[in-house]
Enzyme design. Sequence first.
Site, PDB file in Angstrom:
ATOM      1  N   SER A 191    -116.175 -40.954 -44.262  1.00 29.47           N
ATOM      2  CA  SER A 191    -115.396 -42.078 -43.705  1.00 29.47           C
ATOM      3  C   SER A 191    -114.598 -41.622 -42.492  1.00 29.47           C
ATOM      4  O   SER A 191    -114.542 -42.315 -41.467  1.00 29.47           O
ATOM      5  CB  SER A 191    -114.414 -42.602 -44.754  1.00 29.47           C
ATOM      6  OG  SER A 191    -115.095 -43.251 -45.781  1.00 29.47           O
ATOM      7  N   GLY A 238    -123.292 -48.428 -43.942  1.00 36.16           N
ATOM      8  CA  GLY A 238    -122.462 -49.635 -43.926  1.00 36.16           C
ATOM      9  C   GLY A 238    -121.207 -49.427 -43.091  1.00 36.16           C
ATOM     10  O   GLY A 238    -120.781 -50.316 -42.345  1.00 36.16           O
ATOM     11  N   SER A 257    -111.854 -54.382 -49.219  1.00 35.43           N
ATOM     12  CA  SER A 257    -112.867 -53.589 -48.531  1.00 35.43           C
ATOM     13  C   SER A 257    -112.271 -52.911 -47.309  1.00 35.43           C
ATOM     14  O   SER A 257    -111.784 -53.566 -46.391  1.00 35.43           O
ATOM     15  CB  SER A 257    -114.036 -54.486 -48.097  1.00 35.43           C
ATOM     16  OG  SER A 257    -114.777 -53.837 -47.084  1.00 35.43           O
ATOM     17  N   ASP A 294    -116.732 -45.282 -54.589  1.00 33.94           N
ATOM     18  CA  ASP A 294    -117.970 -44.529 -54.348  1.00 33.94           C
ATOM     19  C   ASP A 294    -118.278 -43.518 -55.455  1.00 33.94           C
ATOM     20  O   ASP A 294    -119.320 -42.861 -55.420  1.00 33.94           O
ATOM     21  CB  ASP A 294    -117.888 -43.800 -53.000  1.00 33.94           C
ATOM     22  CG  ASP A 294    -117.960 -44.781 -51.833  1.00 33.94           C
ATOM     23  OD1 ASP A 294    -118.488 -45.898 -52.013  1.00 33.94           O
ATOM     24  OD2 ASP A 294    -117.476 -44.438 -50.738  1.00 33.94           O
ATOM     25  N   LYS A 310    -123.744 -51.887 -52.573  1.00 36.53           N
ATOM     26  CA  LYS A 310    -123.670 -50.577 -51.903  1.00 36.53           C
ATOM     27  C   LYS A 310    -125.079 -50.177 -51.439  1.00 36.53           C
ATOM     28  O   LYS A 310    -125.948 -51.013 -51.310  1.00 36.53           O
ATOM     29  CB  LYS A 310    -123.050 -49.550 -52.862  1.00 36.53           C
ATOM     30  CG  LYS A 310    -121.600 -49.867 -53.232  1.00 36.53           C
ATOM     31  CD  LYS A 310    -120.700 -49.813 -52.020  1.00 36.53           C
ATOM     32  CE  LYS A 310    -119.270 -50.191 -52.339  1.00 36.53           C
ATOM     33  NZ  LYS A 310    -118.450 -50.341 -51.138  1.00 36.53           N
TER      34      LYS A 310
END
Length: 448
Positions: free
Chosen positions: A38, A110, A182, A330, A357
């Site tokens: 991330s 994503g 999110s 996750d 996902k």
Amino acid sequence: MGIESPSRVEIAETGCSGWVTSPVERIEGHLKVPGDKSISHRALLLGAVAAGPLEVEGFLDSADCRATRAAVEALGVRIETLGVDRLRVIGPGPRGLRNPRTTLDLGNSGTGIRLLTGLLAGLGIRAELTGDASLRSRPMERIAAPLRQMGADIRTDAGRPPVELAGGNALTAIDYEMPVASAQVKSAILLAGLSARGTTVVRQPAVSRDHTERMLQSLGAPVDFDQQCASITGPCVLNGGRIGVPGDFSSAAFFIVAGLLRAGEGMLIRDVGINSTRIGLLDILRAMGGRIAIHKPRQLGAEPVADLWVERSLLEGIDVPPDLVPLAIDEFPVLFVAAAAAQGITRVRGAAELRVKESDRIASMARALAAVGVRVHETEDGIDIEGGSIGPGAVDSAGDHRVAMSMAVAGLVAQGPIRINDVSHVGTSFPGFAELARSAGFALEDLA
Ligand code: S3P
């Protein structure tokens, strides 16, 4: 739109079609996992629009991050490789990005497609963004709708990629209440808010990861955030500088669960990000009886890091508190493995997001665990897992990196070999997983 065929992204395949695991009595190790996915994405994207060069240390050179790197390069950003995990991102300056000549292919990512769409929407860039078959099945209206409210001219293909940005419109700030917690939606809106006029506010129904807010703030953006809401006042220009990327907690998670199940003397995982918006798994595993200690907590720029010490523990099934779900989003595939190895039943609810996902992770893990004899019961937004014993068998990863690695952890404690088919996407988030696992004592054989 004058767009040519997609630029192909080189996917870092694992080089084998599958793995066969064998049970082992004990594993050991002092490990370091690769950089946070991330944070690596965000460093590329924010560096692309910063006024000066951004040096990134600890960058995750995985297939997902390579896709984002190729996309920002196609927008006119120069990226210098300084070492295996060091980069310098040299953007063309604020508002200097150019329309790409080809469709931007974000591969499996994503985070890449959603955050880049937000960033480009604010800059009036004309672009088409797409990805692999998995990404092309994932919902995009969750970002397209709020970006339209800000004034973006954006289209999706019945809610999925390709996402088409027509360019042009200057955006205005909105006050947006997200229907789901999110971080990708929140971040897409904040990145659009960088160039929108006014204060863009995003409100979240539950806490989600806050790496975007922290990094924006560390690069000088006027950002405010707490557990309920984040805001940015635009237009504003980011400074260059230096970002240190911690080890990815989501990658450490496989070794945390492996250590709880099979550590002999204990397992040390060094330099892991312990941002409180990411480590819900620690609370869940501790509630199950897991002994995990945080050693030497320290700060790496805007992010907290530490070493984790994991001891072999007897785990018991629990009802997972729903408020921890977004903080462990996750890590559920490997948590399901811990649940299968624990005594008693683990129940998860409020986790419908797992269905959108890289695969439908409730369905793909339910299938994989059932294939090795674990009793599972799927619900719309969760699962019940009856723990106790894991058998041998053959499972499919559903093309999902985290499903493949989770089942490799299951293989440690199974009663015989597990064959895991299709591990080619592991390099999406964790290049070198198999080698690191073997170095800790996993018996993991490559299938040709
Ligand atoms: C991510 C946010 C989460 C997570 C994903 C990475 C991010 O997705 O599942 O792997 O980097 O912002 P959602 O925001 O869709 O929950």
